[in-house]
Motif scaffolding. Structure first.
Motif, short mmCIF file in Angstrom:
data_model
loop_
_atom_site.label_atom_id
_atom_site.label_comp_id
_atom_site.label_asym_id
_atom_site.label_seq_id
_atom_site.Cartn_x
_atom_site.Cartn_y
_atom_site.Cartn_z
N GLU A 253 -4.10 4.68 -6.31
CA GLU A 253 -5.09 4.51 -5.25
C GLU A 253 -5.12 3.05 -4.81
O GLU A 253 -5.03 2.14 -5.63
CB GLU A 253 -6.49 4.88 -5.74
CG GLU A 253 -6.76 6.35 -5.75
CD GLU A 253 -8.21 6.65 -6.04
OE1 GLU A 253 -9.11 5.97 -5.51
OE2 GLU A 253 -8.43 7.57 -6.84
N GLU B 225 0.83 -1.21 0.00
CA GLU B 225 0.00 0.00 0.00
C GLU B 225 0.87 1.26 0.00
O GLU B 225 0.65 2.17 -0.80
CB GLU B 225 -0.93 -0.01 1.21
CG GLU B 225 -1.85 1.20 1.29
CD GLU B 225 -2.76 1.12 2.48
OE1 GLU B 225 -3.95 1.44 2.32
OE2 GLU B 225 -2.29 0.75 3.59
N GLU C 265 -7.23 0.30 -2.14
CA GLU C 265 -8.37 0.05 -1.26
C GLU C 265 -8.19 -1.31 -0.61
O GLU C 265 -8.02 -2.31 -1.29
CB GLU C 265 -9.67 0.07 -2.06
CG GLU C 265 -10.89 -0.20 -1.22
CD GLU C 265 -12.17 -0.19 -2.05
OE1 GLU C 265 -13.15 -0.79 -1.59
OE2 GLU C 265 -12.19 0.40 -3.15
N ARG C 266 -8.20 -1.32 0.72
CA ARG C 266 -8.07 -2.59 1.45
C ARG C 266 -9.46 -3.13 1.74
O ARG C 266 -10.30 -2.42 2.25
CB ARG C 266 -7.33 -2.37 2.77
CG ARG C 266 -7.14 -3.66 3.56
CD ARG C 266 -6.49 -3.43 4.90
NE ARG C 266 -5.15 -2.89 4.72
CZ ARG C 266 -4.09 -3.28 5.43
NH1 ARG C 266 -4.22 -4.19 6.36
NH2 ARG C 266 -2.93 -2.74 5.22
N ARG C 267 -9.64 -4.38 1.40
CA ARG C 267 -10.90 -5.06 1.72
C ARG C 267 -10.57 -6.31 2.51
O ARG C 267 -9.68 -7.06 2.15
CB ARG C 267 -11.64 -5.45 0.45
CG ARG C 267 -12.10 -4.26 -0.35
CD ARG C 267 -12.89 -4.69 -1.53
NE ARG C 267 -13.28 -3.53 -2.31
CZ ARG C 267 -14.08 -3.59 -3.34
NH1 ARG C 267 -14.58 -4.76 -3.72
NH2 ARG C 267 -14.39 -2.52 -4.00
N LYS D 50 1.01 3.80 -3.18
CA LYS D 50 0.60 5.19 -2.94
C LYS D 50 1.74 6.16 -3.25
O LYS D 50 1.48 7.27 -3.71
CB LYS D 50 0.09 5.36 -1.52
CG LYS D 50 -1.30 4.79 -1.31
CD LYS D 50 -1.81 5.06 0.09
CE LYS D 50 -3.26 4.62 0.22
NZ LYS D 50 -3.80 4.91 1.56
#
Length: 74
Positions: free
Chosen positions: A57, A48, A59-61, A52
């Motif tokens: 971009e 991440e 997105e952590r799920r 970045k």
């Protein structure tokens, strides 16, 4: 269209080097990344931060899931 660089690839392509890629592999490879482990979270945190820093971009799920860790098989 195959073979035509996309804008992000063009923008980041100049920053790609084999030394940098190997450093990423060594960093991530040194972590124990078993599903749900602290090492898995550390590996994601590293990815991440890296992505970045390139302006991508992220997105952590997270999902709850059952995993299997067999000890032996026949």
């Amino acid at each position: 269209m195959l073979g035509v660089p996309r804008p992000l690839e063009q923008a980041l392509g100049k920053d790609v080097s084999s030394a940098t890629l190997m450093q990423h592999v060594r960093t991530i490879g040194a972590l124990e990344r078993e599903s749900g482990s602290p090492g898995e979270a550390q590996a994601f945190d590293y990815l991440e931060r890296t992505l970045k820093s390139y302006g991508i971009e992220v997105e952590r799920r997270e999902i709850e899931a059952y995993i299997s860790l067999p000890q032996e098989g026949r």
